[in-house]
Design a protein around this motif. Structure first.
Motif, PDB file in Angstrom:
ATOM      1  N   UNK A 162       4.611 -43.162  19.580  1.00  0.00           N
ATOM      2  CA  UNK A 162       4.395 -42.222  18.391  1.00  0.00           C
ATOM      3  C   UNK A 162       5.817 -41.875  17.516  1.00  0.00           C
ATOM      4  N   UNK A 163       6.969 -42.111  18.152  1.00  0.00           N
ATOM      5  CA  UNK A 163       7.937 -41.892  17.091  1.00  0.00           C
ATOM      6  C   UNK A 163       9.262 -42.921  17.689  1.00  0.00           C
ATOM      7  N   UNK A 164      10.062 -43.067  16.651  1.00  0.00           N
ATOM      8  CA  UNK A 164      11.301 -43.974  17.138  1.00  0.00           C
ATOM      9  C   UNK A 164      12.265 -43.017  17.930  1.00  0.00           C
ATOM     10  N   UNK A 165      12.646 -43.735  19.092  1.00  0.00           N
ATOM     11  CA  UNK A 165      13.773 -43.019  19.714  1.00  0.00           C
ATOM     12  C   UNK A 165      14.997 -43.636  19.538  1.00  0.00           C
ATOM     13  N   UNK A 166      15.930 -42.729  19.666  1.00  0.00           N
ATOM     14  CA  UNK A 166      17.631 -43.142  19.708  1.00  0.00           C
ATOM     15  C   UNK A 166      17.824 -44.211  20.857  1.00  0.00           C
ATOM     16  N   UNK A 167      17.024 -44.490  21.749  1.00  0.00           N
ATOM     17  CA  UNK A 167      17.172 -45.427  22.580  1.00  0.00           C
ATOM     18  C   UNK A 167      15.729 -45.617  23.355  1.00  0.00           C
ATOM     19  N   UNK A 168      15.816 -46.766  24.134  1.00  0.00           N
ATOM     20  CA  UNK A 168      14.494 -47.086  24.619  1.00  0.00           C
ATOM     21  C   UNK A 168      14.217 -45.954  25.851  1.00  0.00           C
ATOM     22  N   UNK A 169      13.097 -45.171  25.624  1.00  0.00           N
ATOM     23  CA  UNK A 169      12.949 -43.968  26.501  1.00  0.00           C
ATOM     24  C   UNK A 169      12.552 -44.561  27.902  1.00  0.00           C
ATOM     25  N   UNK A 170      12.021 -45.711  28.254  1.00  0.00           N
ATOM     26  CA  UNK A 170      11.811 -46.313  29.435  1.00  0.00           C
ATOM     27  C   UNK A 170      12.856 -46.702  30.152  1.00  0.00           C
ATOM     28  N   UNK A 171      13.984 -46.837  29.505  1.00  0.00           N
ATOM     29  CA  UNK A 171      15.349 -47.117  30.240  1.00  0.00           C
ATOM     30  C   UNK A 171      16.321 -45.768  30.250  1.00  0.00           C
TER      31      UNK A 171
END
Length: 243
Positions: A162-171
Motif C-alpha cells: 500500500x505504501x513505500x517503506x523506509x526499508x523492507x518491513x518483512x525484514x
C-alpha cells in the motif's frame, strides 16, 4: 483528452494464477470510471507476477544443472546471459497477462497489446494495454515511456504493497511507511541496477527515467479498488507519492 497510466503489477493480476475476482472488480471499476469521464483514456501496463517468477526460477534451476561446456554451447556463459534469459521469460508472462486485460475490456481497447512503447503511434480507443518490451528493466519502465509518449504527468504503480517503506518491513520491524518521498531519496533506496524478478516498489531504470521527465509516481495497493478510483478521480488516497 486526458491520459492516465496505471502500471498494474503482475502480483495482483496473477499472484500464482489469474485472480478472476480481482480482475472482474478492477475491470468493472475502470469501465464505470471511463463511462463517467468522457474526456479521459487509460493506459494499463501489465506485469508478469507469479507465472514470471515460476518460469524464471525453473530456468535458473535448469541452468545450474548444466556443465560449463553445455552452458557455453547453449550460449549462456555469463550472469548477464542468464539475466537476459530470465527477463525474456518474464516478458512473455507480462504479454499473456496483458492479453487477458485487453480481452476483458473488449471494444474499449481497440488496439493490439503494445510490446514496444517507442513504436506506438496512436491511441484510438479508451483503453490501451501494454506488456514487457525487452530485457534490462521491468514493465514500470514501459509505463514511464508511454506516459512520455502520450503526455501523462503521473504513473500510478499498483502492487501488493500500500505504501513505500523506509526499508523492507518483512525484514525490518522498524521500517516506516512513507506518504511522500523525493526522487533523489527514493533512488538511494532502490539503487541503479535491474535484476530480473527484483522486488522493489518501482524499478531503478524506470525511476531514473521518471526523475528525468519530472513525472509523479503514486505507489498504491492494487487490490484496494475504491482507493484506485479515488486516485483516478483526484481525491485523497492511501499511497506514497514520489516526485
Amino acid at each position: 483528452m486526458v491520459t492516465k497510466v496505471l502500471s498494474v503489477g503482475g502480483s495482483i493480476i496473477a499472484p500464482s494464477e489469474p485472480d478472476t475476482g480481482f480482475l472482474s472488480e478492477f475491470c468493472g471499476m475502470v469501465t464505470d470510471w471511463l463511462l463517467s469521464n468522457s474526456e479521459t483514456r487509460l493506459i494499463l501496463v501489465a506485469g508478469g507476477g507469479g507465472p514470471a517468477r515460476m518460469y524464471q526460477n525453473a530456468y535458473r534451476t535448469v541452468a545450474q544443472a548444466l556443465t560449463e561446456p553445455q552452458k557455453k554451447a547453449a550460449g549462456y556463459e555469463t550472469e548477464q546471459d542468464t539475466n537476459n534469459a530470465c527477463d525474456w521469460l518474464g516478458i512473455m508472462a507480462t504479454r499473456l497477462n496483458a492479453q487477458l486485460l485487453k480481452t476483458a475490456f473488449g471494444p474499449l481497447c481497440r488496439q493490439e497489446v503494445v510490446i514496444d512503447p517507442t513504436k506506438v503511434s496512436d491511441f484510438t480507443g479508451r483503453v490501451l494495454v501494454a506488456a514487457g518490451w525487452k530485457p534490462g528493466f521491468s514493465t514500470d519502465n514501459d509505463a514511464v515511456l508511454l506516459a512520455e509518449r502520450f503526455n501523462a504527468d503521473t504513473v500510478v504503480n499498483l502492487s501488493n504493497i500500500e505504501k513505500v517503506y523506509t526499508d523492507d518491513p518483512r525484514k525490518n520491524p522498524d521500517a516506516k511507511p512513507l506518504d511522500s518521498i523525493s526522487w533523489a531519496e527514493f533512488r538511494k533506496m532502490v539503487g541503479d541496477e535491474w535484476v530480473p524478478g527484483k522486488n522493489c516498489p518501482f524499478d531503478p531504470i524506470a525511476s531514473k527515467k521518471a526523475e528525468q521527465l519530472r513525472l509523479t509516481v503514486i505507489c498504491a495497493g492494487g487490490r484496494n479498488i475504491p482507493n484506485i478510483r479515488a486516485i483516478l478521480d483526484g481525491r485523497e488516497y492511501t499511497g506514497t507519492t514520489i516526485r
